[in-house]
Design a protein around this motif. Structure first.
Motif, PDB file in Angstrom:
ATOM      1  N   GLY A 132      -7.627   5.493   2.429  1.00 33.06           N
ATOM      2  CA  GLY A 132      -7.267   4.858   3.760  1.00 33.06           C
ATOM      3  C   GLY A 132      -5.574   4.328   3.524  1.00 33.06           C
ATOM      4  O   GLY A 132      -4.876   5.184   3.009  1.00 33.06           O
ATOM      5  N   ASP A 133      -5.461   2.905   3.909  1.00 35.92           N
ATOM      6  CA  ASP A 133      -4.155   2.298   3.617  1.00 35.92           C
ATOM      7  C   ASP A 133      -4.170   1.706   2.563  1.00 35.92           C
ATOM      8  O   ASP A 133      -3.006   1.232   2.057  1.00 35.92           O
ATOM      9  CB  ASP A 133      -3.832   1.669   5.019  1.00 35.92           C
ATOM     10  N   LEU A 134      -5.007   1.737   1.720  1.00 38.85           N
ATOM     11  CA  LEU A 134      -5.214   1.098   0.463  1.00 38.85           C
ATOM     12  C   LEU A 134      -4.785   1.937  -0.813  1.00 38.85           C
ATOM     13  O   LEU A 134      -5.029   2.878  -0.824  1.00 38.85           O
ATOM     14  CB  LEU A 134      -6.511   0.145   0.105  1.00 38.85           C
ATOM     15  N   VAL A 135      -3.919   1.118  -1.722  1.00 42.41           N
ATOM     16  CA  VAL A 135      -3.539   1.903  -2.902  1.00 42.41           C
ATOM     17  C   VAL A 135      -4.301   0.826  -4.032  1.00 42.41           C
ATOM     18  O   VAL A 135      -3.956  -0.163  -4.125  1.00 42.41           O
ATOM     19  CB  VAL A 135      -2.326   1.985  -3.228  1.00 42.41           C
ATOM     20  N   ILE A 136      -5.033   1.551  -4.951  1.00 42.90           N
ATOM     21  CA  ILE A 136      -5.700   0.765  -5.895  1.00 42.90           C
ATOM     22  C   ILE A 136      -5.068   1.029  -7.292  1.00 42.90           C
ATOM     23  O   ILE A 136      -5.121   2.328  -7.566  1.00 42.90           O
ATOM     24  CB  ILE A 136      -7.412   0.900  -5.847  1.00 42.90           C
ATOM     25  N   ALA A 137      -4.665   0.299  -8.066  1.00 40.93           N
ATOM     26  CA  ALA A 137      -3.965   0.655  -9.318  1.00 40.93           C
ATOM     27  C   ALA A 137      -4.524  -0.104 -10.334  1.00 40.93           C
ATOM     28  O   ALA A 137      -4.930  -1.403 -10.296  1.00 40.93           O
ATOM     29  CB  ALA A 137      -2.518   0.303  -9.323  1.00 40.93           C
ATOM     30  N   GLN A 138      -4.329   0.327 -11.605  1.00 40.82           N
ATOM     31  CA  GLN A 138      -4.812  -0.331 -12.934  1.00 40.82           C
ATOM     32  C   GLN A 138      -6.064  -0.882 -12.997  1.00 40.82           C
ATOM     33  O   GLN A 138      -6.207  -2.059 -13.614  1.00 40.82           O
ATOM     34  CB  GLN A 138      -3.495  -1.198 -13.402  1.00 40.82           C
ATOM     35  N   LYS A 171      -0.853  -0.561   2.324  1.00 37.73           N
ATOM     36  CA  LYS A 171       0.350  -0.295   2.992  1.00 37.73           C
ATOM     37  C   LYS A 171       0.031   0.129   4.517  1.00 37.73           C
ATOM     38  O   LYS A 171       1.200   0.343   5.185  1.00 37.73           O
ATOM     39  CB  LYS A 171       0.726   1.170   2.320  1.00 37.73           C
ATOM     40  N   GLY A 172      -1.054  -0.221   5.168  1.00 38.25           N
ATOM     41  CA  GLY A 172      -1.140  -0.437   6.411  1.00 38.25           C
ATOM     42  C   GLY A 172      -0.741  -1.578   7.350  1.00 38.25           C
ATOM     43  O   GLY A 172      -0.006  -2.285   6.884  1.00 38.25           O
ATOM     44  N   ALA A 173      -1.119  -1.352   8.783  1.00 37.69           N
ATOM     45  CA  ALA A 173      -0.614  -2.427   9.567  1.00 37.69           C
ATOM     46  C   ALA A 173      -1.717  -3.321   9.877  1.00 37.69           C
ATOM     47  O   ALA A 173      -1.342  -4.326  10.439  1.00 37.69           O
ATOM     48  CB  ALA A 173      -0.165  -1.786  10.818  1.00 37.69           C
ATOM     49  N   ALA A 174      -2.921  -3.185   9.374  1.00 40.22           N
ATOM     50  CA  ALA A 174      -4.144  -4.134   9.711  1.00 40.22           C
ATOM     51  C   ALA A 174      -4.696  -4.539   8.374  1.00 40.22           C
ATOM     52  O   ALA A 174      -4.557  -3.782   7.508  1.00 40.22           O
ATOM     53  CB  ALA A 174      -5.168  -3.311  10.508  1.00 40.22           C
ATOM     54  N   PRO A 175      -5.320  -5.427   8.376  1.00 38.52           N
ATOM     55  CA  PRO A 175      -5.984  -6.169   6.962  1.00 38.52           C
ATOM     56  C   PRO A 175      -7.361  -5.142   6.953  1.00 38.52           C
ATOM     57  O   PRO A 175      -7.803  -4.534   7.765  1.00 38.52           O
ATOM     58  CB  PRO A 175      -6.606  -7.511   7.496  1.00 38.52           C
ATOM     59  N   PRO A 202     -17.222   3.778 -14.663  1.00 42.08           N
ATOM     60  CA  PRO A 202     -17.334   4.135 -13.157  1.00 42.08           C
ATOM     61  C   PRO A 202     -17.803   2.879 -12.426  1.00 42.08           C
ATOM     62  O   PRO A 202     -18.693   2.358 -12.865  1.00 42.08           O
ATOM     63  CB  PRO A 202     -18.256   5.288 -13.039  1.00 42.08           C
ATOM     64  N   LEU A 203     -17.108   2.487 -11.385  1.00 38.46           N
ATOM     65  CA  LEU A 203     -17.303   1.639 -10.567  1.00 38.46           C
ATOM     66  C   LEU A 203     -17.091   2.090  -9.092  1.00 38.46           C
ATOM     67  O   LEU A 203     -16.144   2.948  -8.972  1.00 38.46           O
ATOM     68  CB  LEU A 203     -16.363   0.316 -11.014  1.00 38.46           C
ATOM     69  N   THR A 204     -17.911   1.569  -8.180  1.00 36.95           N
ATOM     70  CA  THR A 204     -17.597   1.845  -6.675  1.00 36.95           C
ATOM     71  C   THR A 204     -17.231   0.533  -5.921  1.00 36.95           C
ATOM     72  O   THR A 204     -17.832  -0.417  -5.904  1.00 36.95           O
ATOM     73  CB  THR A 204     -18.810   2.481  -6.202  1.00 36.95           C
ATOM     74  N   LEU A 205     -16.189   0.615  -5.392  1.00 35.30           N
ATOM     75  CA  LEU A 205     -15.638  -0.452  -4.316  1.00 35.30           C
ATOM     76  C   LEU A 205     -16.219  -0.331  -3.075  1.00 35.30           C
ATOM     77  O   LEU A 205     -16.064   0.934  -2.645  1.00 35.30           O
ATOM     78  CB  LEU A 205     -14.192  -0.564  -4.447  1.00 35.30           C
ATOM     79  N   GLU A 206     -16.306  -1.047  -2.184  1.00 35.67           N
ATOM     80  CA  GLU A 206     -16.779  -0.730  -0.800  1.00 35.67           C
ATOM     81  C   GLU A 206     -15.763  -1.767   0.074  1.00 35.67           C
ATOM     82  O   GLU A 206     -15.793  -3.077  -0.070  1.00 35.67           O
ATOM     83  CB  GLU A 206     -18.256  -1.100  -0.409  1.00 35.67           C
ATOM     84  N   PHE A 207     -14.944  -1.265   0.960  1.00 37.43           N
ATOM     85  CA  PHE A 207     -14.205  -1.990   1.804  1.00 37.43           C
ATOM     86  C   PHE A 207     -14.615  -1.822   3.471  1.00 37.43           C
ATOM     87  O   PHE A 207     -15.306  -0.657   3.715  1.00 37.43           O
ATOM     88  CB  PHE A 207     -12.751  -1.366   1.557  1.00 37.43           C
ATOM     89  N   GLU A 208     -14.397  -2.645   4.016  1.00 35.02           N
ATOM     90  CA  GLU A 208     -14.641  -2.804   5.306  1.00 35.02           C
ATOM     91  C   GLU A 208     -14.236  -1.663   6.308  1.00 35.02           C
ATOM     92  O   GLU A 208     -14.772  -0.906   6.882  1.00 35.02           O
ATOM     93  CB  GLU A 208     -14.079  -4.004   6.119  1.00 35.02           C
ATOM     94  N   LYS A 209     -12.778  -1.254   6.091  1.00 31.62           N
ATOM     95  CA  LYS A 209     -12.321  -0.010   6.650  1.00 31.62           C
ATOM     96  C   LYS A 209     -12.242   0.979   5.874  1.00 31.62           C
ATOM     97  O   LYS A 209     -12.484   2.207   6.561  1.00 31.62           O
ATOM     98  CB  LYS A 209     -10.962  -0.395   7.305  1.00 31.62           C
TER      99      LYS A 209
END
Length: 168
Positions: free
Chosen positions: A29-35, A57-61, A129-136
């Motif tokens: 989405g609007d997120l960039v996950i690094a390192q 990088k988006g306009a909403a949290p 391996p890991l799975t992250l879960e975001f609201e959006k």
């Protein structure tokens, strides 16, 4: 070419290789996950921690609400803080908000992913391996690079060669 000139040339040729050690940024989405990285754990340890940076990088949290990994019975988003000289660690029950235009670092001494009930030790050189879960942004698969037991960052023993300025 002088010795100094040859040394600079050799260093310049090595830098792209050194920076290529890290996995590519992951976009969700609007997120960039690094390192994404972790530290090796001593044998018998039942907990470990995961670290990474998340840029919005988006306009909403957006909000990191959960995480999971096959190597752990449970993974929680935690915050470590020192208040009046006392270190406390607690799960963030409502998740971790990533405000628009901001970068949040999950790093030693602050926010981190707490992996509990490890099924096996985390070994240096492993890819976890890991799975992250975001609201959006939803569920995002990442791979933690397991560094040495005392690593300070994703570059290994002494940490990353790069400096980051994370304004919160």
């Amino acid at each position: 070419m002088t010795f100094f000139g040859r040394s600079l040339l050799a260093l310049a040729l090595l830098l792209p290789t050194a920076s290529g050690v890290f996995a590519a940024d992951i976009k969700a989405g609007d997120l960039v996950i690094a390192q994404p990285w972790s530290r090796a754990t001593p044998g018998g340890a039942k907990t470990g921690a995961g670290y990474l940076t998340i840029e919005n990088k988006g306009a909403a949290p957006d909000r990191l609400v959960a995480a999971s990994a096959d190597v752990a019975g449970k993974v929680e988003v935690h915050e470590m803080a020192v208040t009046n000289g006392v270190m406390t660690m607690r799960p963030l029950d409502k998740g971790l908000v990533i405000e628009p235009g901001k970068t949040v670092a999950l790093a030693p001494g602050g926010y981190h992913l707490m992996m509990m009930d490890l099924k096996s030790p985390l070994k240096q050189g492993d890819k976890l391996p890991l799975t992250l879960e975001f609201e959006k942004a939803g569920k995002v698969a990442v791979t933690l690079d397991v560094q040495a037991v005392g690593a300070k960052g994703p570059g290994g023993e002494g940490g990353s060669m790069m400096k980051h300025d994370h304004k919160m």
